[in-house]
Enzyme design. Structure first.
Site, PDB file in Angstrom:
ATOM      1  N   LYS A 236       0.840  -1.199   0.000  1.00 25.94           N
ATOM      2  CA  LYS A 236       0.000   0.000   0.000  1.00 25.94           C
ATOM      3  C   LYS A 236       0.875   1.249   0.000  1.00 25.94           C
ATOM      4  CE  LYS A 236      -3.889  -2.020   2.514  1.00 25.94           C
ATOM      5  NZ  LYS A 236      -4.901  -1.850   1.457  1.00 25.94           N
TER       6      LYS A 236
ATOM      7  N   ARG B  70     -10.776 -11.008  -0.824  1.00 27.26           N
ATOM      8  CA  ARG B  70     -11.623 -11.893  -1.620  1.00 27.26           C
ATOM      9  C   ARG B  70     -11.052 -13.312  -1.693  1.00 27.26           C
ATOM     10  NH1 ARG B  70     -11.124  -7.922  -6.636  1.00 27.26           N
ATOM     11  NH2 ARG B  70     -11.018  -6.551  -4.822  1.00 27.26           N
TER      12      ARG B  70
END
Length: 506
Positions: A280, A354
């Site tokens: 990130k 996910r």
């Protein structure tokens, strides 16, 4: 933990450190403040001039506005706290439950550090009492575990006494017990979200769940990294393989002998998300302890169902992992074989939620529940679409999606139904694997939902709640919502379990 009691005592005679009353803006055509029902005795102690005193101090009755005044000699409490309820209802109407919930939360926050407060807000029905109790207990929350006592750390309001409740009435008593159990578990979820990742990691989270299971009669099964590898949980193992703390899959099962339906809840539990190899950017790491908010919500909902003894079977799946960069971490371009047997090409290791959810959804589907709901802080795209206070709802059944949206509105959680456009599925086609974990950038929140749909068992009703916006409040507190972890979606899941127990799955 804030205590809750119901009392039939009069507002003027009850001994407390503060007395909470409601004020509102006059209905259409009127001017100035009106004192809300429940505060008649307090207004009398001010010689009928409470509204005038408050207006002199600048109070307007706006929602969430708090004004403190010294109590006159006719009251046992030394302080009166007036909280704004917004616009007063028209004739023959009553105050909205969410307005009462938020007002009680604001008052409780303003009274942090106080021992006992009596709430004399409008109670026309059992639902009003429950809303006030819930709001006060949620508003009283304070996370002080890592603060030296006495330095910047006011403890929460110690005791809430609800006036207008009827302690001997079964309905009022049940409503108070429900509010207390629900608020305690939401606040436990908040604690989990707020706990630093050096103390909350997959193994420690699993230990907390195991202890709660023993306390509340919930069967808990924990799969550690060895069991996950042996069981071919490629998504959970892949995400967690770069971290020092190994991943876990926790199954919590609450069962009831009279249950006719089973509800499966699946929570994303990334106890810290660095983004992995797809690191990130600077400024996006500081709050990533909150990426397990979905698992915290599922955990809290299962425990609440057990505490309320709901006649429904509720199974919770906590997909727990740390997403860290290291020499053993999954790489962009790697292919993972998931629990379902499908292969996934990892194009971005920061699309990891996910992957863990996919394994948990496939495993939950094997038990053929009547419905599955997953909860996750899944995509920044959902925050861009709906803002910081609203979660998105996707589903493979329109009626189920609508039902969850209505339930969320009923309990005071902001949500919005979102589509699953079939045309976005093509963007996840992979030349190497069955599917890629990334697709088109536009509509990224919907793409994530479409990915998850691939791992839900055939014929099973399923919904996905993307709580990336409301799960962690980086701004100032409001209503009964604190800064930091919020416990988003717990109330919706619990009400869904109650509806399912009543035979109305939606």
């Amino acid at each position: 933990m804030t205590a809750l009691t119901l009392s039939t005592a009069g507002a003027a005679t009850l001994r407390a450190d503060a007395l909470v009353v409601g004020v509102a803006k006059s209905p259409k055509g009127g001017k100035g403040l009106v004192v809300a029902p429940g505060a008649e005795a307090v207004d009398k102690a001010f010689d009928g001039k409470l509204a005038t005193v408050l207006e002199t101090l600048g109070a307007s009755g706006s929602e969430g506005e708090v004004t403190k005044v010294p109590a006159p000699s006719g009251l046992k409490a030394p302080v009166v706290l007036a909280v704004g309820l917004g616009a007063a209802p028209e004739k023959d109407e009553t105050y909205d439950a969410e307005a009462l919930r938020r007002a009680a939360g604001c008052a409780a926050r303003a009274l942090n550090g106080t021992k006992k407060a009596a709430f004399a807000l409008p109670v026309e029905a059992v639902e009003d009492a429950e809303a006030i109790a819930e709001g006060a207990l949620l508003g009283a929350y304070a996370f002080t575990a890592y603060r030296e006592q006495g330095k910047d750390a006011k403890g929460p309001l110690a005791e809430v006494t609800l006036l207008g409740g009827k302690p001997r009435d079964k309905a009022f008593k049940a409503a108070a017990e429900r509010a207390a159990a629900l608020a305690e578990e939401i606040n436990r979820a908040r604690d989990l979200v707020n706990t630093p990742p050096n103390d909350l990691y997959p193994e420690s989270f699993a230990a907390i769940a195991t202890a709660a299971g023993k306390e509340h009669g919930i069967k808990v099964q924990v799969l550690d990294e060895k069991a996950l590898v042996k069981g071919n949980y490629g998504g959970i193992v892949g995400v967690g393989q770069g971290a020092e703390h190994g991943p876990r899959l926790v199954r919590l099962a609450y069962t009831h002998p009279k249950a006719e339906k089973t509800l499966a809840l699946v929570g994303k539990g990334i106890t810290y998300d660095s983004g992995g190899i797809s690191l990130k950017p600077a400024g996006h790491n500081e709050t990533m302890k909150c990426d397990m908010s979905g698992a915290a919500a599922v955990f809290a909902a299962v425990v609440t169902a057990a505490r309320l003894k709901l006649p429904v079977n509720v199974t919770g799946w906590l997909a727990l992992a740390e997403n860290m960069p290291s020499g053993s971490a999954v790489r962009p371009g790697d292919v993972l074989r998931m629990y379902s047997g499908k292969t996934v090409e990892v194009l971005n290791t920061d699309a990891e939620g996910r992957l863990v959810l996919a394994d948990a959804l496939a495993k939950a589907s094997e038990e053929n529940p009547d419905a599955i709901v997953d909860v996750a802080t899944l995509t920044g795209a959902m925050v861009l679409a709906l803002g910081n206070r609203t979660f998105g709802i996707m589903a493979n059944d329109d009626a189920f999606r609508t039902s969850i949206h209505e339930i969320a509105e009923e309990v005071g959680e902001q949500s919005w139904p979102m589509p699953l456009p079939a045309d976005l599925r093509k963007g996840m086609d992979s030349p190497t694997a069955d599917i890629a974990n990334m697709g088109e950038r536009m509509g990224g929140g919907l793409v994530a939902g479409l990915f998850l749909k691939e791992f839900v068992g055939e014929g099973i009703t399923w919904a996905h709640l993307d709580i990336a916006g409301p799960a962690f409040n980086e701004g100032g507190p409001f209503g009964y919502t604190p800064k930091g972890g919020t416990g988003s979606a717990v109330r919706t899941l619990v009400r869904l379990a109650e509806r399912t127990a009543a035979g109305d799955l939606g």
